[in-house]
Design a protein around this motif. Structure first.
Motif, PDB file in Angstrom:
ATOM      1  N   ARG A   1       0.844  -1.195   0.000  1.00 22.19           N
ATOM      2  CA  ARG A   1       0.000   0.000   0.000  1.00 22.19           C
ATOM      3  C   ARG A   1       0.880   1.245   0.000  1.00 22.19           C
ATOM      4  N   ILE A   2       0.309   2.322  -0.505  1.00 19.96           N
ATOM      5  CA  ILE A   2       1.096   3.550  -0.612  1.00 19.96           C
ATOM      6  C   ILE A   2       0.323   4.725  -0.016  1.00 19.96           C
ATOM      7  N   GLU A   3       1.032   5.564   0.678  1.00 23.39           N
ATOM      8  CA  GLU A   3       0.448   6.809   1.184  1.00 23.39           C
ATOM      9  C   GLU A   3       0.696   7.914   0.166  1.00 23.39           C
TER      10      GLU A   3
ATOM     11  N   SER B   1      -2.681   6.776 -10.360  1.00 18.92           N
ATOM     12  CA  SER B   1      -2.115   5.488 -10.725  1.00 18.92           C
ATOM     13  C   SER B   1      -2.974   4.806 -11.786  1.00 18.92           C
TER      14      SER B   1
ATOM     15  N   ILE C   1      -2.230   9.176  -6.028  1.00 20.38           N
ATOM     16  CA  ILE C   1      -1.080   8.806  -5.200  1.00 20.38           C
ATOM     17  C   ILE C   1      -0.210  10.002  -4.820  1.00 20.38           C
TER      18      ILE C   1
ATOM     19  N   LEU D   1      10.936   2.641  -1.131  1.00 19.24           N
ATOM     20  CA  LEU D   1       9.975   3.666  -1.534  1.00 19.24           C
ATOM     21  C   LEU D   1       9.999   3.874  -3.044  1.00 19.24           C
TER      22      LEU D   1
ATOM     23  N   LYS E   1       8.206   1.048  -4.780  1.00 19.69           N
ATOM     24  CA  LYS E   1       6.754   1.174  -4.585  1.00 19.69           C
ATOM     25  C   LYS E   1       6.179   2.255  -5.508  1.00 19.69           C
ATOM     26  N   LEU E   2       6.913   3.346  -5.672  1.00 18.75           N
ATOM     27  CA  LEU E   2       6.443   4.420  -6.544  1.00 18.75           C
ATOM     28  C   LEU E   2       6.447   3.993  -8.010  1.00 18.75           C
TER      29      LEU E   2
ATOM     30  N   TRP F   1       3.245   1.859  -8.447  1.00 19.48           N
ATOM     31  CA  TRP F   1       1.986   2.579  -8.404  1.00 19.48           C
ATOM     32  C   TRP F   1       1.873   3.641  -9.499  1.00 19.48           C
TER      33      TRP F   1
ATOM     34  N   TYR G   1       5.898  -5.679  -9.210  1.00 14.58           N
ATOM     35  CA  TYR G   1       6.880  -5.545  -8.128  1.00 14.58           C
ATOM     36  C   TYR G   1       8.220  -6.150  -8.534  1.00 14.58           C
TER      37      TYR G   1
ATOM     38  N   TRP H   1       1.353  -5.891  -7.576  1.00 23.36           N
ATOM     39  CA  TRP H   1       1.880  -6.556  -6.381  1.00 23.36           C
ATOM     40  C   TRP H   1       1.673  -8.075  -6.393  1.00 23.36           C
TER      41      TRP H   1
END
Length: 540
Positions: free
Chosen positions: A22-24, A49, A64, A118, A121-122, A125, A131, A352
């Protein structure tokens, strides 16, 4: 459940996404210029995204983050900072010893590695890359930087001695070119960008770095690493809409090198803006319509396996992707059957999902464009061969094998840059050769054949039409030590670990007549280490 519903079910609620993926939201409110992380309070662009989230209004792209939309003002400030840092070749960075520049780059790699999770992940997304492939992109980039450092050491060691010819003593080294405008692509926002950015920096140039439209946030976690690793003004970021900020930069005439990966149309426009074209060096990786040629002697299961990898890795969103397949009429039916079966076995899902082969496409307008290409082909006599080919739900497009392609169709010439596989039949090997002769592109080709004389008959013309001929294997860039370039509208300049160092530098030499006075003078300079250029220091 229909196949379309199966695809729709791939888009899950956020609570169903594994927590580690998951991403903030990341809201970038600063940019790097002249060694400072400057605050930004102007207009921003929202980043959505390609991964959609189900909600009351159906599937919607997940927000995102945001990043600055810079203007010509900020772009010109970045240019001034880069020019000041270069200082007509007298700045700290261009005059620094090779050993000193290497130490700065090693510091950067260390700080870059701290942001690995990070950044990966970016990538996932922001552009929908799996991944596994996002991780591979990050790690390959780190390897590329380390190989670049080793290659520079090797180059410098070879330059550490003096040459004597016809009574003249000289030392030749590679010197920087000046200010580099570096613009990378969305499909490999980290790796492809850094294959120009890193060699440009380490050779002593100063940089204006404009991130790609998709994949901009990927670079945000690394800005502080640049700030803390290099002298001020060496790396400066340019944000904003390319059409607004880059033409003005080129028009100043103060850009010495254009490093651009994207469309030939944009590259041509930028080059034309430069008022001193003979002073501009261009390092470009551009359009491609790489072909595969499947002859009647080919090992069809092998050809299918490699063509699947070549045409559908990262959904076909690669300049090195196989974008059209010529297949001999005698084996066309069997090849299409095997190809369709192989496509059906590919794993579809979100980035993912472990082992996923196909993910949502990155560009918002791409599904509509691909449908347009498929509809155009059908209208001109082709059909979608594989079951469910072209099925689309929001950002997800299931691959379509389209056959038989002819010259009336968009897919015959246009670079689709997505999961559509055009296949056209041929009788004579002269037909794929003629296709390449008439193509505006000239990057790579893949030849599938088990007949030596037949393969040789294709190799000899194609090495003069494209820059790389692959035998019984997919088109690809790597290994990174091999030259990477293209002919026609596909490239300008050559990239590889060693070639890139040469692309962003020029050979300069210091020479003197070999007499007693000059011997004493040169010996004194070398002995006292008074010059970073004129030196016999040996880097281990």
């Amino acid at each position: 459940m229909s196949f379309q519903d199966q695809i729709r079910s791939l888009f899950v609620e956020e609570s169903q996404i594994p927590e580690e993926f998951r991403i903030e939201e990341i809201h970038q409110r600063e940019y790097l210029c002249n060694g400072e992380m400057k605050k930004w309070d102007g207009e921003v662009t929202e980043v959505y995204s390609p991964v959609c989230i189900p909600g009351p209004d159906g599937l919607t792209r997940k927000l995102i983050g945001t990043y600055p939309v810079g203007t010509e003002k900020e772009a010109n400030e970045a240019l001034e900072a880069a020019m000041a840092a270069y200082d007509n070749g007298r700045g700290e960075w261009p005059t620094m010893s090779v050993e000193g520049r290497i130490k700065c780059m090693e510091k950067f790699v260390y700080k870059m590695a701290e942001q690995r999770d990070l950044v990966i992940k970016l990538i996932m997304w922001e552009i929908g890359k799996s991944y596994a492939d996002s991780s591979k992109e990050f790690d390959r980039t780190v390897d590329y930087i380390n190989m670049t450092i080793d290659a520079l050491k090797d180059t410098d060691r070879q330059s550490s001695r003096f040459e004597i010819a016809e009574g003249v003593v000289a030392q030749t080294r590679r010197a920087p070119l000046g200010v580099v405008l570096c613009m990378g692509p969305f499909n490999y926002p980290l790796n492809e960008t850094y294959t120009t950015l890193i060699p440009a920096i380490i050779m002593g140039n100063t940089i204006l770095f404009k991130p790609p439209k998709h994949g901009t946030l990927v670079h945000y976690p690394l800005l502080k690493a640049f700030q803390e690793s290099f002298p001020k003004g060496v790396v400066n970021t340019v944000y904003g809409r390319g059409a607004n900020v880059t033409p003005g930069l080129m028009a100043t005439g103060n850009i010495n090198v254009l490093a651009f990966i994207g469309s030939s149309k944009v590259a041509n426009d930028l080059k034309k803006r430069h008022p001193k074209i003979n002073r501009l060096r261009a390092v470009l990786s551009l359009d491609a319509k790489n072909a595969a040629i499947v002859t009647k002697t080919a090992n069809l299961p092998l050809a299918v396996s490699e063509c699947i990898l070549g045409s559908l890795s990262y959904n076909g969103q690669r300049c090195t992707a196989i974008k059209i397949i010529h297949v001999h009429k005698d084996v066309a039916d069997e090849f299409l059957k095997l190809l369709s079966e192989a496509v059906a076995k590919l794993n579809i899902g979100m980035p993912w999902v472990k082992g996923v082969n196909l993910t949502p496409v990155a560009e918002p307008g791409k599904p509509a464009y691909l449908k347009e290409c498929i509809d155009d082909a059908i209208a001109n006599g082709a059909r979608v061969v594989n079951e469910n080919g072209g099925t689309t739900v929001e950002s997800f497009v299931f691959p379509a094998v389209v056959y038989p392609i002819n010259e009336k169709m968009k897919l015959y010439r246009e670079e689709q840059f997505g999961p559509v596989i055009p296949v056209l039949p041929f009788d004579s090997i002269e037909e794929p050769i003629e296709y390449q002769i008439n193509s505006p592109h000239g990057m790579q080709v893949s030849i599938f054949s088990n007949d030596a004389s037949e393969t040789a008959a294709l190799i000899d013309p194609f090495v003069n039409l494209v820059s790389r001929v692959n035998i019984n294997s997919q088109c690809q860039r790597g290994p990174d030590v091999f030259p990477f370039t293209g002919r026609k509208d596909s490239a300008e300049g050559t990239l590889s670990v060693h070639d890139a160092l040469r692309s962003f530098s020029i050979r300069s030499l210091v020479a003197a007549k070999l007499n007693d006075t000059n011997k004493q003078l040169i010996n004194a300079i070398v002995k006292e280490h008074d010059s970073n250029f004129l030196s016999t220091d040996f880097i281990f």
